[in-house]
Design a protein around this motif. Sequence first.
Motif, PDB file in Angstrom:
ATOM      1  N   GLY A  76     -10.061  12.884 -29.211  1.00 46.53           N
ATOM      2  CA  GLY A  76     -10.196  14.261 -29.658  1.00 46.53           C
ATOM      3  C   GLY A  76      -8.852  14.961 -29.806  1.00 46.53           C
ATOM      4  N   GLN A  79      -7.081  13.557 -32.891  1.00 45.71           N
ATOM      5  CA  GLN A  79      -7.585  14.144 -34.132  1.00 45.71           C
ATOM      6  C   GLN A  79      -7.024  15.548 -34.338  1.00 45.71           C
ATOM      7  N   SER A  85      -8.388  19.369 -36.682  1.00 44.60           N
ATOM      8  CA  SER A  85      -9.836  19.415 -36.504  1.00 44.60           C
ATOM      9  C   SER A  85     -10.195  19.283 -35.026  1.00 44.60           C
ATOM     10  N   THR A  86     -11.235  20.002 -34.603  1.00 43.46           N
ATOM     11  CA  THR A  86     -11.665  19.949 -33.203  1.00 43.46           C
ATOM     12  C   THR A  86     -13.048  19.315 -33.042  1.00 43.46           C
ATOM     13  N   ASP A  87     -13.548  18.642 -34.077  1.00 42.97           N
ATOM     14  CA  ASP A  87     -14.895  18.070 -34.003  1.00 42.97           C
ATOM     15  C   ASP A  87     -15.048  17.133 -32.807  1.00 42.97           C
ATOM     16  N   THR A  88     -14.141  16.180 -32.671  1.00 37.60           N
ATOM     17  CA  THR A  88     -14.228  15.210 -31.570  1.00 37.60           C
ATOM     18  C   THR A  88     -13.874  15.864 -30.240  1.00 37.60           C
ATOM     19  N   ASP A  90     -14.491  18.883 -29.366  1.00 39.37           N
ATOM     20  CA  ASP A  90     -15.667  19.642 -28.930  1.00 39.37           C
ATOM     21  C   ASP A  90     -16.694  18.711 -28.277  1.00 39.37           C
ATOM     22  N   LEU A  91     -16.867  17.524 -28.825  1.00 37.16           N
ATOM     23  CA  LEU A  91     -17.792  16.563 -28.230  1.00 37.16           C
ATOM     24  C   LEU A  91     -17.305  16.114 -26.859  1.00 37.16           C
TER      25      LEU A  91
END
Length: 244
Positions: A76, A79, A85-88, A90-91
């Motif tokens: 994360g 990335q 991007s913070t998509d990973t 955030d997961l």
Amino acid sequence: MMIIFLLSTTVLLTNSLCPPGMLAVYRLSLRTEWNEKTFPKQFPQWRPSAQWSKTVGYSHSSSSPLFSIGSTVSEGVRQFAETGSTDTLDLEATNKTFLDTIISPPIGQGEGETTTTIFVDTNHTKVSVMTKLVPSPDWFVGLDSLDLCSQGVFIESVTTEAFPLDAGTDNGFTFTSPNWATQPRGEVFTMTSTFPAHPAGSFNYPHLARLPTLAVYSLTKLREYTLLQHQAGGRQGNYTAITE
């Protein structure tokens, strides 16, 4: 109590536990000073021009949930450092323990300021944040476990210069280098005027003893609260503002 740090982005304050049942609200500010006059080498002019991503992070208790100099980063963080991007990220947050999620708006040019409000409490006194340089291979500035509790109290304010950091995930040495993954993944390190030593490096200024100021984080305490327990039934109490 005013504390100023000019040493590194990994900041450790002498810690003694703050009183139980305390909550503090801080204003987090990031001031950036990335301009062509100060940093002329390959200064990004367009597609995209020099700018900064949103600031992301957490208030937490023990080790940093984001990065530590000398350690490898999570997928994360990779990335975010490479793309913004913070998509990973955030997961990954679903498996972490923290008090508050920190988000501050991006800065649309090299020079500017962004601010947000954050919360810390007796059990979560540390702050870790990251802000990506755009464009860049995997470069960012950040705070690694800045402790806002010192000598048994929440400090009034703290300011720390943020030097450029390399996430150790991309081999690029200029702002607009093409993707070139580091295999195996390297460790986070601080970039200086002489390291990395590649003469084409965007932060390579060997004639300077140190890099000029690129960015500065500041935290200022706005309000402090204490937890008042209900007397009847042993119910959870409410936080009440402390008046000075």
